[in-house]
Design an enzyme around this catalytic site. Structure first.
Site, mmCIF file in Angstrom:
data_model
loop_
_atom_site.group_PDB
_atom_site.id
_atom_site.type_symbol
_atom_site.label_atom_id
_atom_site.label_comp_id
_atom_site.label_asym_id
_atom_site.label_seq_id
_atom_site.Cartn_x
_atom_site.Cartn_y
_atom_site.Cartn_z
ATOM 1 N N TYR A 143 -11.231 2.482 15.398
ATOM 2 C CA TYR A 143 -10.258 2.875 14.358
ATOM 3 C C TYR A 143 -10.193 4.404 14.277
ATOM 4 C CZ TYR A 143 -7.963 3.679 9.915
ATOM 5 O OH TYR A 143 -7.082 4.135 8.945
ATOM 6 N N GLY A 201 0.782 -1.236 0.000
ATOM 7 C CA GLY A 201 0.000 0.000 0.000
ATOM 8 C C GLY A 201 0.813 1.285 0.000
ATOM 9 N N SER A 213 -5.677 9.734 9.157
ATOM 10 C CA SER A 213 -6.783 9.386 8.254
ATOM 11 C C SER A 213 -7.884 10.423 8.402
ATOM 12 C CB SER A 213 -7.350 8.011 8.623
ATOM 13 O OG SER A 213 -8.564 7.762 7.936
ATOM 14 N N GLY A 269 -8.168 10.225 2.641
ATOM 15 C CA GLY A 269 -9.497 9.602 2.577
ATOM 16 C C GLY A 269 -9.338 8.197 2.011
#
Ligand code: NDP
Ligand code: 8X3
Length: 259
Positions: free
Chosen positions: A158, A18, A145, A189
């Site tokens: 989370y 990732g 995030s 995002g």
């Protein structure tokens, strides 16, 4: 104008896939020396071989679980002499587990998320930043995030971990005032990586559904922005970034086209 970071030492946690792997590829292309860390050693080694072949990158791979404070401290203190002076730390290792209600979720999922996203990030920071302060140079990039800015149903733990990352970035910048060490918090995002596959325990159909009908960010999109942040002149600190796909306006507002 970007400042060269050729030959600078960059430690990337969560480099086995990732966003972390994308950062490794982009930083290799501009001549950085890379310490790649994650639990899965095989993908790290494969990435290291790719970067050595493509760019002649100087790479060190470290099998590391950021949840283990002693292992983290040992790994950093035990780096070969020529790798010790870490210039840039990308605290990227992180994950989500499940999408269960706060009053129903398995405790183990909470432990994993809190231990990795909050405590793991802290352990690595604690091990690396004193050296940066002593050397009078350094830059820490924390990957938060959008979930740290808005909470969504089933995501409360989370989201709380990512809100914590945001606070930790802010606190680190405050504590480093008066030193030349910089801190950047980046809140992406939706990014299509292994993130949703991990969240849903390997259920690839459910994971694909997260990105269905929209064009999500890629790991490279996030890496582009991280590379921008770490290549600013020494007096410029990009402190806080929210990076969204054009098809997303908030955690609740996502534009999906019929397929
Ligand atoms: P991936 O699942 O593709 O990558 C996560 C990385 O974290 C892997 O390399 C994994 O390696 C590593 N990791 C997980 N747990 C540990 C651990 N205990 N110790 C060391 N490494 C660990 O997801 P992403 O690239 O998307 O995630 C990277 C970061 O970006 C995470 O912090 C995530 O929360 C954040 N993020 C992701 C978004 C998204 O939509 N994808 C959006 C916003 C933020 P290994 O399993 O080999 O240990
Ligand atoms: C990952 C983005 O919205 O799936 O942090 O939580 S989201």
């Amino acid at each position: 104008m970007p400042v060269s970071i050729a030959n600078q030492i960059v430690l990337i946690t969560g480099a086995s896939s990732g966003i972390g792997a994308a950062c490794a590829r982009q930083l290799a292309a501009i001549g950085a020396r890379l310490i790649l860390a994650a639990r899965r050693f095989e993908p790290l080694q494969a990435l290291a071989t790719e970067l050595q072949q493509q760019h002649g990158t100087d790479v060190l791979t470290v099998e590391l679980d950021v949840r283990q404070p002693e292992a983290v401290s040992k790994a950093i203190q035990g780096l070969p002499e020529e790798w010790r002076a870490i210039d840039i730390l990308i605290n990227n290792a992180g994950l989500s587990r499940g999408l269960d209600k706060q009053y129903e979720a398995p405790l183990d999922d909470w432990e994993t998320m809190i231990d990795t996203n909050v405590k793991g990030l802290l352990y690595v920071t604690r091990a690396v930043v004193p050296g940066m302060v002593a050397r009078g140079r350094g830059h820490v990039v924390n990957v938060g995030s959008i979930a740290g800015r808005q909470t969504y149903p089933g995501g409360s733990v989370y989201c709380a971990t990512k809100a914590a990352v945001r606070s930790l970035s802010e606190g680190l910048k405050l504590d480093l005032l008066g030193t030349p060490v910089r801190v950047t918090n980046i809140d992406p995002g939706l990014v299509e990586t292994e993130f949703s596959l991990v969240r849903f325990g390997g259920d690839s159909d459910r994971a694909k559904g997260v990105y269905q009908g929209l064009t999500p960010l890629t790991g490279d999109d996030v890496a582009d922005v991280i590379v921008f942040a770490v290549t600013r002149p020494a007096h410029v600190n990009i402190s806080d970034l929210l990076l969204l796909p054009t098809d997303q306006s908030s955690v609740f507002h996502v534009h999906r086209r019929a397929e």
